[in-house]
Design a protein around this motif. Structure first.
Motif, PDB file in Angstrom:
ATOM      1  N   LEU A 141       0.828  -1.207   0.000  1.00 37.74           N
ATOM      2  CA  LEU A 141       0.000   0.000   0.000  1.00 37.74           C
ATOM      3  C   LEU A 141       0.861   1.255   0.000  1.00 37.74           C
ATOM      4  CD1 LEU A 141      -2.829  -0.906   2.548  1.00 37.74           C
ATOM      5  CD2 LEU A 141      -3.138  -0.369   0.136  1.00 37.74           C
ATOM      6  N   VAL A 142       1.907   1.258   0.801  1.00 42.98           N
ATOM      7  CA  VAL A 142       2.793   2.416   0.878  1.00 42.98           C
ATOM      8  C   VAL A 142       3.530   2.619  -0.445  1.00 42.98           C
ATOM      9  CG1 VAL A 142       4.857   3.356   1.991  1.00 42.98           C
ATOM     10  CG2 VAL A 142       3.048   2.315   3.378  1.00 42.98           C
ATOM     11  N   GLN A 143       4.028   1.538  -1.032  1.00 37.10           N
ATOM     12  CA  GLN A 143       4.724   1.651  -2.311  1.00 37.10           C
ATOM     13  C   GLN A 143       3.807   2.220  -3.388  1.00 37.10           C
ATOM     14  OE1 GLN A 143       6.085  -2.559  -2.385  1.00 37.10           O
ATOM     15  NE2 GLN A 143       8.078  -1.703  -2.896  1.00 37.10           N
ATOM     16  N   THR A 144       2.598   1.698  -3.462  1.00 35.91           N
ATOM     17  CA  THR A 144       1.671   2.137  -4.492  1.00 35.91           C
ATOM     18  C   THR A 144       1.245   3.578  -4.296  1.00 35.91           C
ATOM     19  OG1 THR A 144       0.855  -0.138  -4.637  1.00 35.91           O
ATOM     20  CG2 THR A 144      -0.496   1.574  -5.656  1.00 35.91           C
ATOM     21  N   ALA A 145       1.186   4.028  -3.051  1.00 38.16           N
ATOM     22  CA  ALA A 145       0.764   5.398  -2.773  1.00 38.16           C
ATOM     23  C   ALA A 145       1.671   6.416  -3.465  1.00 38.16           C
ATOM     24  CB  ALA A 145       0.752   5.648  -1.262  1.00 38.16           C
ATOM     25  N   PHE A 146       2.970   6.138  -3.537  1.00 33.65           N
ATOM     26  CA  PHE A 146       3.884   7.073  -4.178  1.00 33.65           C
ATOM     27  C   PHE A 146       3.508   7.288  -5.643  1.00 33.65           C
ATOM     28  CE2 PHE A 146       6.540   6.050  -0.535  1.00 33.65           C
ATOM     29  CZ  PHE A 146       7.143   7.271  -0.265  1.00 33.65           C
ATOM     30  N   ALA A 147       3.122   6.204  -6.317  1.00 33.35           N
ATOM     31  CA  ALA A 147       2.755   6.312  -7.729  1.00 33.35           C
ATOM     32  C   ALA A 147       1.437   7.041  -7.909  1.00 33.35           C
ATOM     33  CB  ALA A 147       2.679   4.920  -8.356  1.00 33.35           C
ATOM     34  N   GLU A 148       0.500   6.786  -7.013  1.00 28.77           N
ATOM     35  CA  GLU A 148      -0.844   7.328  -7.197  1.00 28.77           C
ATOM     36  C   GLU A 148      -0.991   8.762  -6.694  1.00 28.77           C
ATOM     37  OE1 GLU A 148      -3.526   4.521  -5.533  1.00 28.77           O
ATOM     38  OE2 GLU A 148      -3.166   3.051  -7.110  1.00 28.77           O
ATOM     39  N   LEU A 149      -0.158   9.156  -5.762  1.00 27.18           N
ATOM     40  CA  LEU A 149      -0.223  10.528  -5.268  1.00 27.18           C
ATOM     41  C   LEU A 149       0.418  11.513  -6.240  1.00 27.18           C
ATOM     42  CD1 LEU A 149       0.590  10.012  -1.485  1.00 27.18           C
ATOM     43  CD2 LEU A 149      -1.502  11.020  -2.416  1.00 27.18           C
ATOM     44  N   GLU A 203      -2.673   9.159   5.376  1.00 27.27           N
ATOM     45  CA  GLU A 203      -4.019   9.625   5.068  1.00 27.27           C
ATOM     46  C   GLU A 203      -4.538   8.979   3.786  1.00 27.27           C
ATOM     47  OE1 GLU A 203      -6.485  13.844   4.753  1.00 27.27           O
ATOM     48  OE2 GLU A 203      -4.284  13.824   4.619  1.00 27.27           O
ATOM     49  N   PHE A 204      -3.661   8.815   2.806  1.00 34.21           N
ATOM     50  CA  PHE A 204      -4.066   8.242   1.529  1.00 34.21           C
ATOM     51  C   PHE A 204      -4.379   6.756   1.636  1.00 34.21           C
ATOM     52  CE2 PHE A 204      -3.286   6.282  -2.602  1.00 34.21           C
ATOM     53  CZ  PHE A 204      -3.992   7.116  -3.455  1.00 34.21           C
ATOM     54  N   THR A 205      -3.538   6.032   2.371  1.00 33.50           N
ATOM     55  CA  THR A 205      -3.675   4.572   2.435  1.00 33.50           C
ATOM     56  C   THR A 205      -4.639   4.096   3.506  1.00 33.50           C
ATOM     57  OG1 THR A 205      -1.786   4.408   3.942  1.00 33.50           O
ATOM     58  CG2 THR A 205      -1.324   4.229   1.570  1.00 33.50           C
TER      59      THR A 205
END
Length: 309
Positions: free
Chosen positions: A57-65, A77-79
């Motif tokens: 989840l943390v790894q993917t957040a970087f791409a999606e943010l 907050e995002f995850t």
């Protein structure tokens, strides 16, 4: 500017839709969880009950943010994860060469993440497959010029021509110079293939492209109004392909369809013909372009092993 660019075709993949992350359970954070603005891969996730899932989840957040770097609070907050959990994952990821600290309290993915992607792609496509598909498209469209554009490896908001089937044609015959290729055709806001790729990118990358100026060398049919451009992207997603009329250069019309691997946009197949020969794309050209893109999508998509349940 008198452009007549339209987009029509098949239903867009569900993965391109913006979705949310399941909210965290009560008592896990002092902050009220907000629905993230991420795209496809952020949706339909559990709240991260296992450690491995939290890491992903943390790894993917970087791409999606989007953006260059993010702090633990923003990622939490995002995850939907607790701030302290995110902080521990980031610290551990630094030692594992997954994340790097770029400023006080700000982190980003290391370039080693790109190496993982290149390794994955190395096992997907044979080097001759794209050339075979493009040559078949050229024959099916009575000598149309067929191109394969992919998302540029050095920017998530540009494209790059990686293969073509143009017979004996050259850039001079197309009225283009190498400089044009590096300026007009790399922009995602110009041309049927550019807009096709742009339609499936995350909103943060779309906004980056909309903030860019229209290339000076663009054709008379290019979208200059951002609202009209956004409307065209919605059509591409709804209908599955785009038609371009003199967008990149005067005198040439086009048709493009998306290449999607595992729910992510990777590129587009472009069919180009002279306006005098193709004032409007016939159904045969549209279907052949869509099939070429679908074939390259099938080659690149992940497949379970034959013995896998």
């Amino acid at each position: 500017m008198g452009h007549r660019t339209t987009a029509t075709g098949a239903q867009a993949p569900a993965a391109a839709s913006a979705t949310g992350v399941a909210p965290r359970t009560a008592g896990h954070s002092k902050k009220a969880h907000q629905t993230p603005k991420g795209t496809s891969s952020a949706g339909s996730r559990a709240s991260g009950s296992g450690h491995a899932e939290r890491v992903f989840l943390v790894q993917t957040a970087f791409a999606e943010l989007g953006g260059s770097a993010h702090g633990p609070g923003e990622i939490a907050e995002f995850t939907g994860l607790d701030d302290s959990v995110v902080y521990r994952i980031l610290q551990s990821g630094i030692y594992q060469r997954i994340f790097e600290r770029v400023d006080r309290g700000l982190y980003r993915l290391r370039t080693s993440a790109a190496q993982l992607a290149f390794t994955a792609l190395d096992h997907r496509l044979d080097g001759g497959i794209s050339q075979t598909v493009l040559r078949d498209l050229r024959r099916a469209t009575d000598g149309g010029l067929a191109f394969l554009y992919m998302v540029a490896p050095f920017s998530g908001a540009q494209r790059q021509c990686v293969d073509m089937a143009v017979g004996d044609s050259d850039l001079a015959e197309l009225g283009m110079t190498p400089r044009d290729v590096l300026s007009v055709t790399r922009s995602l806001r110009t041309g049927a293939s550019g807009r096709t790729i742009l339609a499936y990118l995350p909103e943060v990358l779309q906004q980056r492209v909309l903030a860019e100026p229209v290339p000076d060398q663009a054709g008379p049919g290019v979208y200059r109004d951002n609202e009209a451009l956004l409307d065209s992207l919605a059509e591409v997603r709804d209908l599955g392909y785009a038609l371009g009329y003199e967008e990149c250069m005067a005198g040439w019309n086009s048709c493009a369809a998306p290449i999607i691997w595992d729910g992510s946009i990777m590129g587009a197949v472009l069919l180009l013909k002279l306006k005098s020969v193709m004032p409007a794309a016939p159904e045969g050209v549209i279907e052949a372009t869509k099939e070429a893109a679908a074939e390259l999508s099938r080659y690149g998509a992940a497949r379970p092993d034959a013995d896998q349940d």
